[in-house]
Design a protein around this motif. Structure first.
Motif, short mmCIF file in Angstrom:
data_model
loop_
_atom_site.label_atom_id
_atom_site.label_comp_id
_atom_site.label_asym_id
_atom_site.label_seq_id
_atom_site.Cartn_x
_atom_site.Cartn_y
_atom_site.Cartn_z
N ASP A 76 -4.57 -1.45 -8.16
CA ASP A 76 -5.64 -0.23 -8.46
C ASP A 76 -5.38 0.66 -8.83
OD1 ASP A 76 -8.18 -1.79 -6.46
OD2 ASP A 76 -7.38 -1.54 -5.72
N ALA A 100 -6.11 2.59 -12.34
CA ALA A 100 -6.70 4.00 -12.33
C ALA A 100 -5.73 4.83 -13.45
CB ALA A 100 -6.70 4.72 -11.13
N SER A 112 0.92 -0.89 0.22
CA SER A 112 0.04 0.32 0.04
C SER A 112 0.75 1.66 -0.09
CB SER A 112 -1.01 0.16 0.91
OG SER A 112 -0.67 0.03 2.77
N GLY A 153 -11.99 -7.30 -14.04
CA GLY A 153 -12.10 -8.91 -13.30
C GLY A 153 -11.36 -9.67 -13.16
N HIS A 159 -2.08 -10.20 -10.32
CA HIS A 159 -3.31 -10.17 -10.14
C HIS A 159 -3.60 -11.71 -10.80
CE1 HIS A 159 -7.59 -9.88 -10.66
NE2 HIS A 159 -7.55 -8.75 -11.73
N HIS A 168 -3.89 -5.56 -4.24
CA HIS A 168 -4.72 -4.66 -4.71
C HIS A 168 -4.60 -4.02 -4.61
CE1 HIS A 168 -7.67 -7.85 -3.23
NE2 HIS A 168 -6.64 -8.22 -2.18
#
Length: 264
Positions: free
Chosen positions: A242, A246, A112, A258, A230, A238
């Protein structure tokens, strides 16, 4: 034993002039004119292999220096210690982007935190995908490199239609001389395919074999690996995925829905 010392990221040096360039060549390419490309290859959830190509380019001149400055600020503010040496297995994030992930190594916030650095960097990207029913041969990998880079460059060319966008002059890729013919072939083919390929005519490929790789190349590498993880069935991917979706100039159907890529 633990230490609070952190290695500084490799400075973004001015790229060296190409050995093949003429004596009266244009001024050296700068980082504001540089895109980066990286690949990842993993076994898919269906049993085959997935080849992912990621191409990243700056949308403002200071994009790549901003990424380096952001990492340096994080390193200066982090109070937790890092492990000495190179002992222990690294996560897929650390293996793909050792400099970007170093301040967060061995923490639950590693992915993250790297994703946050990428999210704040004003770049855009494209992704090309190729899949194999079985372990790929050298010929199949060469075809995948060409086709996936063609897909990436086509999306990049479309992104240049946005008013105010400036084209890059260089694509920096990781690898050795064995991949250069495939990538050069892809660049030639995409120039012929696009109706408005003028912006790609001044683009050239350059391989980077230095260790550690420049931060912009690490950004492309960790994005390619996130997409591959993924599509390979990774359940903990994640944050970086993400951010990648974007920032995509063109979202592949496999990521838009997905799902998993179809074999071809």
């Amino acid at each position: 034993m633990h230490s609070s010392r952190r290695p500084a990221p490799r400075p973004l040096r001015r790229p060296a002039a190409s050995a093949a360039a003429p004596v009266a060549a244009a001024p050296p390419v700068t980082w504001e004119q540089t895109a980066t490309a990286a690949t990842a290859l993993v076994r898919s959830a269906q049993g085959g292999c997935v080849h992912v190509q990621a191409l990243c380019w700056p949308i403002v001149p200071t994009a790549w220096p901003l990424l380096q400055q952001a990492l340096q600020l994080v390193q200066a503010s982090r109070l937790s210690s890092l492990r000495d040496g190179n002992g222990g297995a690294r996560s897929w994030v650390g293996a793909s982007a050792p400099q970007l992930s170093e301040p967060f190594r061995d923490t639950a916030a590693e992915e993250s935190s790297v994703a946050a650095l990428l999210a704040r960097t004003p770049i855009q990207l494209s992704v090309g995908l190729a899949t194999f029913a079985e372990a790929p041969t050298a010929e199949a990998l060469a075809t995948a490199r060409r086709q996936s880079l063609i897909d990436c460059l086509a999306a990049y060319g479309e992104s240049l239609r946005v008013p105010g966008r400036s084209s890059c002059r260089r694509v920096l890729v990781a690898g050795g001389a064995e991949t250069e013919p495939d990538l050069e072939a892809a660049l030639k083919r995409v120039r012929l395919r696009l109706d408005d390929a003028d912006a790609l005519r001044g683009l050239r490929l350059q391989t980077a074999q230095e260790t550690p790789a420049p931060l912009p190349l690490e950004a492309a590498a960790v994005i390619a690996r996130a997409v591959a993880e993924h599509l390979g069935g990774g359940e903990s991917v994640h944050a970086i995925l993400d951010v990648a979706v974007a920032k995509l100039a063109r979202v592949p159907p496999e990521l838009a829905r997905g799902g998993k890529p179809k074999r071809r």
